[in-house]
Design a protein around this motif. Structure first.
Motif, PDB file in Angstrom:
ATOM      1  N   SER A   1      -5.669  30.828  42.165  1.00 37.32           N
ATOM      2  CA  SER A   1      -4.232  30.990  42.437  1.00 37.32           C
ATOM      3  C   SER A   1      -3.924  31.185  43.915  1.00 37.32           C
ATOM      4  N   GLY A   2      -4.946  31.563  44.688  1.00 38.52           N
ATOM      5  CA  GLY A   2      -4.734  31.863  46.104  1.00 38.52           C
ATOM      6  C   GLY A   2      -4.292  33.292  46.350  1.00 38.52           C
ATOM      7  N   MET A   3      -4.110  34.085  45.314  1.00 36.93           N
ATOM      8  CA  MET A   3      -3.705  35.479  45.468  1.00 36.93           C
ATOM      9  C   MET A   3      -4.887  36.293  46.000  1.00 36.93           C
ATOM     10  N   ARG A   4      -4.557  37.310  46.802  1.00 34.99           N
ATOM     11  CA  ARG A   4      -5.636  38.083  47.424  1.00 34.99           C
ATOM     12  C   ARG A   4      -5.714  39.528  46.918  1.00 34.99           C
ATOM     13  N   PHE A   5      -4.911  39.853  45.954  1.00 35.73           N
ATOM     14  CA  PHE A   5      -5.030  41.149  45.284  1.00 35.73           C
ATOM     15  C   PHE A   5      -4.753  40.915  43.801  1.00 35.73           C
ATOM     16  N   ALA A   6      -5.676  41.356  42.946  1.00 30.88           N
ATOM     17  CA  ALA A   6      -5.494  41.227  41.501  1.00 30.88           C
ATOM     18  C   ALA A   6      -5.963  42.512  40.845  1.00 30.88           C
ATOM     19  N   ALA A   7      -5.350  42.847  39.721  1.00 30.31           N
ATOM     20  CA  ALA A   7      -5.689  44.093  39.035  1.00 30.31           C
ATOM     21  C   ALA A   7      -5.408  43.981  37.546  1.00 30.31           C
ATOM     22  N   VAL A   8      -6.155  44.777  36.803  1.00 29.84           N
ATOM     23  CA  VAL A   8      -5.799  45.055  35.409  1.00 29.84           C
ATOM     24  C   VAL A   8      -5.309  46.490  35.403  1.00 29.84           C
ATOM     25  N   ALA A   9      -4.077  46.684  34.924  1.00 27.18           N
ATOM     26  CA  ALA A   9      -3.463  48.004  34.963  1.00 27.18           C
ATOM     27  C   ALA A   9      -3.147  48.489  33.556  1.00 27.18           C
ATOM     28  N   ARG A  10      -3.326  49.783  33.350  1.00 29.37           N
ATOM     29  CA  ARG A  10      -2.862  50.439  32.121  1.00 29.37           C
ATOM     30  C   ARG A  10      -1.425  50.855  32.372  1.00 29.37           C
ATOM     31  N   VAL A  11      -0.523  50.362  31.573  1.00 28.01           N
ATOM     32  CA  VAL A  11       0.901  50.605  31.805  1.00 28.01           C
ATOM     33  C   VAL A  11       1.507  51.272  30.571  1.00 28.01           C
ATOM     34  N   THR A  12       2.106  52.429  30.788  1.00 28.64           N
ATOM     35  CA  THR A  12       2.807  53.127  29.709  1.00 28.64           C
ATOM     36  C   THR A  12       4.264  53.320  30.126  1.00 28.64           C
ATOM     37  N   GLU A  13       4.971  54.083  29.352  1.00 29.16           N
ATOM     38  CA  GLU A  13       6.389  54.309  29.653  1.00 29.16           C
ATOM     39  C   GLU A  13       6.577  54.971  31.009  1.00 29.16           C
ATOM     40  N   ASP A  14       5.622  55.813  31.404  1.00 31.28           N
ATOM     41  CA  ASP A  14       5.804  56.547  32.656  1.00 31.28           C
ATOM     42  C   ASP A  14       4.579  56.555  33.569  1.00 31.28           C
ATOM     43  N   ARG A  15       3.589  55.696  33.289  1.00 26.82           N
ATOM     44  CA  ARG A  15       2.372  55.680  34.124  1.00 26.82           C
ATOM     45  C   ARG A  15       1.944  54.246  34.429  1.00 26.82           C
ATOM     46  N   TRP A  16       1.442  54.044  35.624  1.00 26.44           N
ATOM     47  CA  TRP A  16       0.796  52.781  36.025  1.00 26.44           C
ATOM     48  C   TRP A  16      -0.526  53.164  36.639  1.00 26.44           C
ATOM     49  N   ILE A  17      -1.621  52.787  35.999  1.00 22.52           N
ATOM     50  CA  ILE A  17      -2.949  53.216  36.435  1.00 22.52           C
ATOM     51  C   ILE A  17      -3.843  51.995  36.581  1.00 22.52           C
ATOM     52  N   ALA A  18      -4.454  51.844  37.745  1.00 26.16           N
ATOM     53  CA  ALA A  18      -5.363  50.725  37.997  1.00 26.16           C
ATOM     54  C   ALA A  18      -6.664  50.927  37.227  1.00 26.16           C
ATOM     55  N   CYS A  19      -7.085  49.891  36.500  1.00 28.36           N
ATOM     56  CA  CYS A  19      -8.349  49.964  35.747  1.00 28.36           C
ATOM     57  C   CYS A  19      -9.446  49.121  36.388  1.00 28.36           C
TER      58      CYS A  19
ATOM     59  N   ILE B   1      -6.623  42.384  50.692  1.00 30.21           N
ATOM     60  CA  ILE B   1      -5.537  42.607  51.645  1.00 30.21           C
ATOM     61  C   ILE B   1      -5.453  44.074  52.051  1.00 30.21           C
ATOM     62  N   ALA B   2      -6.496  44.836  51.726  1.00 33.16           N
ATOM     63  CA  ALA B   2      -6.537  46.265  52.067  1.00 33.16           C
ATOM     64  C   ALA B   2      -5.332  47.012  51.515  1.00 33.16           C
ATOM     65  N   PHE B   3      -5.019  46.725  50.263  1.00 36.26           N
ATOM     66  CA  PHE B   3      -3.897  47.394  49.609  1.00 36.26           C
ATOM     67  C   PHE B   3      -4.175  48.892  49.458  1.00 36.26           C
ATOM     68  N   GLY B   4      -5.479  49.226  49.317  1.00 37.71           N
ATOM     69  CA  GLY B   4      -5.857  50.637  49.302  1.00 37.71           C
ATOM     70  C   GLY B   4      -5.852  51.292  47.944  1.00 37.71           C
ATOM     71  N   LEU B   5      -5.969  50.497  46.889  1.00 40.42           N
ATOM     72  CA  LEU B   5      -5.969  51.056  45.538  1.00 40.42           C
ATOM     73  C   LEU B   5      -7.346  50.856  44.924  1.00 40.42           C
ATOM     74  N   ALA B   6      -7.833  51.841  44.194  1.00 34.57           N
ATOM     75  CA  ALA B   6      -9.134  51.773  43.527  1.00 34.57           C
ATOM     76  C   ALA B   6      -8.945  52.057  42.040  1.00 34.57           C
ATOM     77  N   PRO B   7      -9.942  51.696  41.197  1.00 36.43           N
ATOM     78  CA  PRO B   7      -9.838  52.027  39.765  1.00 36.43           C
ATOM     79  C   PRO B   7      -9.576  53.512  39.559  1.00 36.43           C
ATOM     80  N   GLY B   8      -8.572  53.805  38.722  1.00 34.67           N
ATOM     81  CA  GLY B   8      -8.161  55.183  38.505  1.00 34.67           C
ATOM     82  C   GLY B   8      -6.983  55.590  39.355  1.00 34.67           C
ATOM     83  N   GLY B   9      -6.690  54.785  40.387  1.00 38.96           N
ATOM     84  CA  GLY B   9      -5.545  55.085  41.241  1.00 38.96           C
ATOM     85  C   GLY B   9      -4.227  54.762  40.538  1.00 38.96           C
ATOM     86  N   GLU B  10      -3.157  55.418  40.972  1.00 39.94           N
ATOM     87  CA  GLU B  10      -1.851  55.251  40.322  1.00 39.94           C
ATOM     88  C   GLU B  10      -0.781  54.807  41.307  1.00 39.94           C
TER      89      GLU B  10
END
Length: 391
Positions: A29-47, A53-62
């Motif tokens: 796709s040419g995208m430089r940041f991809a993630a699988v996230a756990r998404v609930t009504e009030d939480r977004w958590i990187a899995c 792109i040095a977004f700065g998010l790691a697994p477990g980050g919110e």
């Protein structure tokens, strides 16, 4: 991050192909940041994360749920695809692209087996990308489905393991209960037997003596049932059967067991034939228990008007003992599972027993390094013990 979401992060991290999925969607796709996230009504958590792109998010980050577009994907349960947010009629003025500095975005829902949304497979890039085409959208949806299938398989495995663990705990408690029950039943049974022995020493008429004989025979059967219960629990709890080997005069033992079992079956005939040149080295008590179980089984299920035949012989370093009776044959379908616990054959006139006798007999045989086999024809039903003799 709570314990529940830690389990979700670990679940995604345990999928072996996860790094390959994220690498593939980024490359194609040419995208430089991809993630699988756990998404609930009030939480977004990187899995799981792939970050170039040095977004700065790691697994477990919110991320704050209100700052993401994945929340909208979860609510609508459908994808959001943006080639260039600047030109997009809906999201051009949305706060999320401005907050995170991206211009292209794609997110598709990852669903559980029941159809509920677990989270999203998403990707962002600071530059515009051509995403809203069947090839790219189809690839993201395919991988989202694949992740959902892995999650479903993992949930089934966890559920199966939990069910198995519960069943093992219940089985352990049941077998401990059986062991304690068997132990505690011995005391009142011993008291009854002792009382009957004392009564025999007092002057009694013939009817009273017959009643005492019947009670003692019942005590003997109850004692055998308790022995089987305790041995069953011991085998299932892993302790196994301990042997105390000694030289045993098998013919004497066979005649003693037959006499005991004939106390309340005086009309039954037991023919005993032995061909033994020397005593057999075995555990006397266990061998008596094995013989009692096999012979008692034959007397219970065999034809009442035909003798039970017991044979014992030794040759070539092997000892064999067989117990045969006439009567209705065992149905062929029952033979393979005959030595399993709580399996009971066609009932004899008494309908007695717990279905443990043959199981315990087989365990005793195996403890001696041997085996018991069963054959059944219209002519006879025969159980044969075969075990090696110590040199």
């Amino acid at each position: 991050m709570t314990e529940d979401f830690a389990a979700d992060v670990a679940a995604i991290g345990s999928i072996p192909i996860m790094p390959t999925v994220l690498d593939t969607v980024c490359r194609l796709s040419g995208m430089r940041f991809a993630a699988v996230a756990r998404v609930t009504e009030d939480r977004w958590i990187a899995c799981a994360i792939r970050d170039e792109i040095a977004f700065g998010l790691a697994p477990g980050g919110e991320l704050p749920i209100e700052s993401t577009l994945c929340h909208e994907v979860r609510l609508a349960t459908t994808r959001v695809v943006i080639d260039d947010v600047v030109a997009h009629p809906v999201y051009c003025s949305h706060h999320t692209p401005a907050t995170y500095g991206f211009r292209s975005y794609i997110s598709v829902p990852v669903r559980r087996a029941d159809g509920s949304v677990f989270g999203t497979l998403c990707a962002i890039d600071p530059e515009p990308r051509r995403l809203d085409v069947p090839e790219i959208v189809g690839m993201f949806e395919m991988f989202a489905d694949l992740i959902g299938q892995h999650l479903a398989a993992l949930e089934r495995t966890v559920a199966s393991e939990a069910t198995l663990l519960d069943a093992q705990r219940v089985a352990a408690l049941r077998e401990q209960f059986i062991a304690v029950l068997g132990h505690d039943l011995r005391n009142p049974l011993a008291a009854i037997d002792g009382g009957m022995r004392l009564l025999r020493k007092t002057p009694l008429d013939d009817q009273a003596l017959r009643l005492i004989t019947l009670v003692q025979a019942s005590v003997g059967r109850m004692s055998g049932l308790i022995d089987n219960l305790v041995d069953f629990a011991r085998c299932r709890l892993g302790d196994g059967l301990l042997l105390e080997r000694e030289h045993v005069e098998i013919e004497t033992l066979l005649r003693q067991i037959a006499s005991e079992l004939q106390v309340d079956r005086p009309d039954r005939i037991v023919d005993i034939a032995c061909r033994l040149d020397a005593p057999v080295t075995c555990d006397r008590r266990r061998m008596a228990q094995l013989v009692s179980n096999l012979l008692g089984n034959a007397l219970t299920h065999g034809a009442a008007n035909r003798p039970v035949r017991v044979s014992a012989w030794a040759e070539g370093g092997w000892f064999e003992l067989s117990v045969a009776n006439a009567g209705e044959p065992i149905p062929p379908g029952m033979l393979p599972g005959l030595f399993q616990p709580f399996v009971r054959g066609p009932q004899g006139p008494r309908g007695e027993g717990l279905g443990l006798g043959l199981y315990i007999a087989q365990q005793i045989a195996e403890a001696h390094g041997g085996i018991i086999e069963a054959t059944s024809t219209p002519a006879e039903t025969r159980f044969t013990l075969r075990m090696p003799l110590p040199e």
